[in-house]
Design a protein around this motif. Structure first.
Motif, PDB file in Angstrom:
ATOM      1  N   MET A   1      -3.891  -5.626   8.289  1.00 41.10           N
ATOM      2  CA  MET A   1      -3.652  -6.582   7.142  1.00 41.10           C
ATOM      3  C   MET A   1      -4.239  -7.987   7.331  1.00 41.10           C
ATOM      4  N   VAL A   2      -5.086  -8.312   6.440  1.00 36.37           N
ATOM      5  CA  VAL A   2      -5.845  -9.819   6.669  1.00 36.37           C
ATOM      6  C   VAL A   2      -5.611 -10.767   5.659  1.00 36.37           C
TER       7      VAL A   2
ATOM      8  N   LEU B   1     -10.727  -0.236   2.825  1.00 36.75           N
ATOM      9  CA  LEU B   1     -10.188  -1.164   1.965  1.00 36.75           C
ATOM     10  C   LEU B   1      -9.221  -0.385   1.031  1.00 36.75           C
ATOM     11  N   ALA B   2      -7.979  -0.700   1.353  1.00 41.53           N
ATOM     12  CA  ALA B   2      -6.952   0.217   0.397  1.00 41.53           C
ATOM     13  C   ALA B   2      -6.376  -0.819  -0.872  1.00 41.53           C
ATOM     14  N   SER B   3      -6.280  -2.186  -0.620  1.00 38.54           N
ATOM     15  CA  SER B   3      -5.682  -2.944  -1.655  1.00 38.54           C
ATOM     16  C   SER B   3      -6.037  -4.393  -1.220  1.00 38.54           C
ATOM     17  N   THR B   4      -6.302  -5.241  -2.516  1.00 40.55           N
ATOM     18  CA  THR B   4      -6.520  -6.559  -2.369  1.00 40.55           C
ATOM     19  C   THR B   4      -5.564  -7.286  -3.450  1.00 40.55           C
ATOM     20  N   VAL B   5      -4.827  -8.295  -2.962  1.00 42.33           N
ATOM     21  CA  VAL B   5      -4.163  -9.108  -3.933  1.00 42.33           C
ATOM     22  C   VAL B   5      -4.359 -10.566  -3.580  1.00 42.33           C
TER      23      VAL B   5
ATOM     24  N   THR C   1      -5.622  -5.117   2.640  1.00 40.10           N
ATOM     25  CA  THR C   1      -4.985  -4.168   3.472  1.00 40.10           C
ATOM     26  C   THR C   1      -6.011  -2.953   3.722  1.00 40.10           C
ATOM     27  N   PHE C   2      -6.207  -2.578   4.904  1.00 41.46           N
ATOM     28  CA  PHE C   2      -7.207  -1.472   5.443  1.00 41.46           C
ATOM     29  C   PHE C   2      -6.292  -0.489   6.044  1.00 41.46           C
TER      30      PHE C   2
ATOM     31  N   VAL D   1       0.970  -1.117   0.120  1.00 42.33           N
ATOM     32  CA  VAL D   1       0.159   0.000   0.005  1.00 42.33           C
ATOM     33  C   VAL D   1       0.865   1.228   0.221  1.00 42.33           C
ATOM     34  N   ASP D   2       0.660   2.261  -0.773  1.00 45.94           N
ATOM     35  CA  ASP D   2       1.628   3.382  -1.158  1.00 45.94           C
ATOM     36  C   ASP D   2       0.947   4.355  -0.752  1.00 45.94           C
TER      37      ASP D   2
END
Length: 158
Positions: free
Chosen positions: A72-73, A88-92, A82-83, A59-60
């Motif tokens: 981070m889950v 929610l900021a990112s999902t990979v 990542t929240f 997450v940048d």
């Protein structure tokens, strides 16, 4: 050893500067059941690594010296989410952390002690499970309330 079936790490923190610096890690190198939440070498980035080779979620949007809540889950469907401040900021896609890990839990340092964390760590909450949305939100709200860190607009605490 601690046996994992997914993982959730939440932290109230500020960070300063770039470089690979450990926030919280449980590994003695890269192993299939190892993990770490670190600052990335690039400025304004946080990274959650799982396994070997590591699946990573970067997450940048980190703003130096701004208190924030990061969660981070890892778990459901092999996703790494990542929240930031409850949003929610990112999902990979990656792999789900499973199995036992007898490495020490390090807070504020890398597993090889090569990079201590730059910033302030208020509190770190680690759960060796894939936290539900409700469990994660309760943890975010607890940290936000305790450290007077505002959550994102629209985030409602139970």
């Amino acid at each position: 050893p601690v046996t994992c079936n997914g993982l959730t790490v939440c932290a109230a923190l500020t960070r300063k500067g770039s470089g690979y610096r450990g926030l919280v890690e449980k590994r003695g190198g890269l192993q299939s059941n190892s993990w770490g939440m670190i600052t990335e070498n690039a400025a304004n980035a946080m990274k959650f690594e799982i396994g070997d080779p590591p699946s990573a979620n970067v997450v940048d949007t980190v703003i130096d010296e701004t208190p924030s809540i990061y969660c981070m889950v890892n778990g459901a469907g092999n996703a790494i989410q990542t929240f930031v401040n409850g949003q929610l900021a990112s999902t990979v896609m990656g792999s789900t952390l499973t199995g036992a890990n007898s490495q020490p839990l390090l807070v504020g340092a890398r597993y090889n002690y090569a990079g201590s964390y730059h910033g302030q760590i208020g509190e770190v909450v680690v759960a060796v499970k894939d936290a539900s949305t409700a469990e994660r939100r309760i943890t975010e709200c607890y940290l936000a309330s305790k450290y007077s860190i505002p959550l994102a607009a629209g985030v409602i605490c139970p």
